[in-house]
Design a protein around this motif. Sequence first.
Motif, short mmCIF file in Angstrom:
data_model
loop_
_atom_site.label_atom_id
_atom_site.label_comp_id
_atom_site.label_asym_id
_atom_site.label_seq_id
_atom_site.Cartn_x
_atom_site.Cartn_y
_atom_site.Cartn_z
N ASP A 330 4.84 0.30 6.85
CA ASP A 330 6.07 1.25 7.30
C ASP A 330 6.83 1.64 6.00
OD1 ASP A 330 8.29 2.62 8.35
OD2 ASP A 330 9.08 0.89 9.38
N MET A 331 6.97 3.10 5.64
CA MET A 331 7.43 3.49 4.38
C MET A 331 8.60 4.43 4.81
SD MET A 331 4.58 3.55 1.57
CE MET A 331 3.61 4.73 2.37
N SER A 332 9.14 4.28 6.14
CA SER A 332 10.22 5.10 6.50
C SER A 332 11.68 5.00 5.96
CB SER A 332 10.09 5.16 8.15
OG SER A 332 10.40 4.30 8.67
N ASN A 333 12.30 5.97 5.83
CA ASN A 333 13.66 5.81 5.33
C ASN A 333 14.08 4.71 4.36
OD1 ASN A 333 14.18 8.14 7.28
ND2 ASN A 333 14.19 6.48 8.91
N PRO A 334 13.32 4.57 3.27
CA PRO A 334 13.83 3.56 2.21
C PRO A 334 14.79 4.07 1.55
CG PRO A 334 12.07 4.92 1.23
CD PRO A 334 12.36 5.25 2.87
N HIS A 335 15.80 3.21 1.07
CA HIS A 335 17.04 3.51 0.25
C HIS A 335 16.75 3.01 -1.17
CE1 HIS A 335 19.28 4.47 3.86
NE2 HIS A 335 18.97 3.41 4.64
N ASP A 336 16.84 3.96 -2.19
CA ASP A 336 16.66 3.89 -3.50
C ASP A 336 17.91 2.99 -4.09
OD1 ASP A 336 15.75 3.74 -6.09
OD2 ASP A 336 15.79 5.65 -6.55
N GLN A 341 10.03 0.69 -7.72
CA GLN A 341 8.68 1.07 -7.13
C GLN A 341 8.03 -0.09 -6.42
OE1 GLN A 341 7.62 4.59 -7.20
NE2 GLN A 341 9.71 4.78 -8.02
N ILE A 342 7.47 0.36 -5.19
CA ILE A 342 6.81 -0.69 -4.37
C ILE A 342 5.45 -0.31 -4.01
CG2 ILE A 342 6.88 -2.03 -2.29
CD1 ILE A 342 9.42 -2.58 -3.90
N ASP A 343 4.62 -0.98 -4.34
CA ASP A 343 3.14 -0.78 -4.30
C ASP A 343 2.45 -1.23 -2.89
OD1 ASP A 343 0.37 -0.24 -4.68
OD2 ASP A 343 0.48 -0.72 -6.76
N LYS A 434 -4.78 -2.83 -11.53
CA LYS A 434 -3.98 -1.92 -11.53
C LYS A 434 -2.91 -2.18 -10.67
CE LYS A 434 -6.40 0.78 -14.44
NZ LYS A 434 -5.78 1.05 -15.90
N VAL A 435 -3.12 -2.96 -9.75
CA VAL A 435 -2.11 -3.20 -8.55
C VAL A 435 -1.10 -4.17 -8.86
CG1 VAL A 435 -1.79 -3.71 -5.89
CG2 VAL A 435 -3.72 -2.41 -6.65
N SER A 436 0.16 -3.74 -8.55
CA SER A 436 1.28 -5.02 -8.90
C SER A 436 1.53 -5.75 -7.76
CB SER A 436 2.35 -4.06 -9.33
OG SER A 436 2.15 -3.44 -10.57
N LEU A 437 1.78 -7.01 -8.04
CA LEU A 437 2.21 -7.97 -6.84
C LEU A 437 3.61 -8.04 -6.94
CD1 LEU A 437 -0.37 -10.79 -7.40
CD2 LEU A 437 -0.47 -8.93 -5.84
N MET A 438 4.33 -7.81 -5.99
CA MET A 438 5.82 -7.90 -5.80
C MET A 438 6.37 -8.37 -4.42
SD MET A 438 6.20 -3.63 -5.76
CE MET A 438 5.56 -3.57 -7.26
N GLU A 439 7.54 -8.24 -4.38
CA GLU A 439 8.40 -8.84 -2.95
C GLU A 439 8.29 -7.52 -2.32
OE1 GLU A 439 12.04 -11.46 -2.75
OE2 GLU A 439 12.71 -9.26 -2.78
N LYS A 440 8.07 -7.97 -0.65
CA LYS A 440 7.99 -7.07 0.36
C LYS A 440 8.63 -7.64 1.47
CE LYS A 440 3.84 -4.44 -1.20
NZ LYS A 440 3.73 -5.09 -2.47
N GLY A 441 8.94 -6.66 2.33
CA GLY A 441 9.49 -6.95 3.72
C GLY A 441 8.72 -6.95 4.72
N ALA A 481 14.33 -0.02 -1.59
CA ALA A 481 13.08 0.60 -2.25
C ALA A 481 13.12 2.07 -2.11
CB ALA A 481 11.72 -0.07 -1.39
N SER A 482 12.56 2.63 -2.98
CA SER A 482 11.94 4.00 -3.18
C SER A 482 10.43 3.93 -3.02
CB SER A 482 12.34 4.69 -4.53
OG SER A 482 11.65 4.04 -5.49
N PRO A 483 9.99 5.04 -2.23
CA PRO A 483 8.45 5.20 -1.99
C PRO A 483 7.77 4.85 -3.22
CG PRO A 483 9.59 7.41 -1.91
CD PRO A 483 10.74 6.43 -2.07
#
Length: 584
Positions: A330-336, A341-343, A434-441, A481-483
């Motif tokens: 779900d990448m709807s309505n993120p707030h920057d 950048q979220i991968d 190439k893929v970054s590991l990061m925090e996600k909801g 997040a921003s897309p």
Amino acid sequence: MSYRGRGRGNYNNYGRGGFQRPPNPQNINQYVNSNSIPVEIAGWNGASMEDCINFISRKCRIVVSNANIEPNGNIKGYVKSEKEAGDLLNWSGVKFAGQSLKITKSFSSNGTNKKGNTIETITEFLKTRYDEPSKMLNLSSVQNDATLNQQGFFASISTTSKFFPALMKIASDLKIDVESIDLSNNNLNDLNTITTLPQTFPKLINLSLMNNNLSKLKVFEIWKNKLNYLREFIISGNPILNNDLNVVKLEIMRLFPRLIILNGEVLRNEPKLLENLKFPFNSQSMMFQDNDIHNISTNFITNFYNLWDTNRSNLLQLYQDQSQFSVSVDMSNPHDLNGQQIDFTYYLTNSRNLSRISASKLKMQKLFTGKDQIANCFNQLPKSKHELIENSHLFSMEAFKYNQLNGIIINLHGTFKETGHPDVSEPKKYGRKKVSLMEKGFDRCFVIIPSPDGGMIVASDMLVIRYPTIFKSDASPVANASPSPAPGIPPVAPSPPVAAPGMNQTPGMTAAPPANSPGINDLPPDIKSMINVTQQELLVKVLLETNLNLQYGYMLCEQSNWDYQTCTINFKNSVNSLPLNAYR
């Protein structure tokens, strides 16, 4: 002598010598309700009673159970039905040990049949052995009970093996509230006859198996993850203690994670254990329908995420052939908020976001059913860490009953950290380096239902991956997040503004291409390596006609199964919900 009924007895594959295998717990109803027709056998004195009963089983193919010797010297036993009784009477006169057997129908001394006696006798036995104030059930030395012996419950190996399963069934029907059980001095070699004890007495806290014949640790495996409240366990007086005591203690602690005392020795610090088992959420962020739902759901989530973060393969025992799992992005309505950048690369391939997918075939392909499919999908997801204790404010949960399935619905929301790349067989598929590991909801919805063995089954598991949540200094959560670019896709340079679909044109893939629109040669090398030439051409066509940026264009093609017509339909269906930054 008449042989008219010869060979017509119901032969149920009994073992050699006429002894039945220990009954399956699911067939205890049949046992309790069978063996109801009494018969008497005379003229057997040339050998033992067991030899006579075994001879009848082999010769007549009819099992006589609960046999005992009457004062008049005859053998009295029971068969399952009137038909079996009639068939057995046809064998009256058959030669055994040099004499002719005389077989007749008999009657219970009180005029009732054995079926009634069995249930009534065990019921009365349970009542005399149960102490309601202490919730204690004394099942020690049952084979020495005069009433049970008089009724023939322990007259043979066959009837003895059936006693405890029948007792468990009747106790379950009576709904006896038991917290302590004494099963000492019962000559138990294993737990096969009491395997249903955790289901019959789910709140069991204290258990004694003292002075039996248990010699191997593996006998307790059938109770693993089932006696969830067991606090004190006594196994002294069993050969099992002849093994290395440290090994015994460690294995028992592994099988019963809440156990505090073994044979009078304290194994764990109880206050510390209870604190560790306490679910770490703040009360403000939790909602439970009642206390039972609270206990079950928090227990489930705590144990589930401990394994999810450390050993997902061990979770597969919770999933059955009909269990379902899906993951959606779900990448709807993120707030920057900070330009991060979220991968979502690792999740896009299997994403079942129904707001982006309309093709029925694709919807079914991305719904994983059964252990094998679910295990394969688990292996394609990054390794993770959910800091339930360290950062409890990042999580919230609701749980309530699902009456249609006698189950529970659990909704969990929070943030997690990706700690490792997936265990996939094709690392190049994602461009792993190439893929970054990061925090996600995430948001996750479980539907759990009781299993036949007293545990829980995951009937449905829906995982949504989204932008993480951050907390400002005033502790108010904000989506962050921003897309991010699609797999390996760098941000595309902005082009001159054009009208977004749905404003000055009909929604659809008809936007006029801007002057600097991308071509195949402009696609990043990572993208080209992941898709074939036909897919590259479709991607460029979609980018030109929709004015989407590369990330959203790639996602549209992938979720449309790389079909142009499906892309058109999906774009029309979602155009009004796309954020402005989805366009170039």
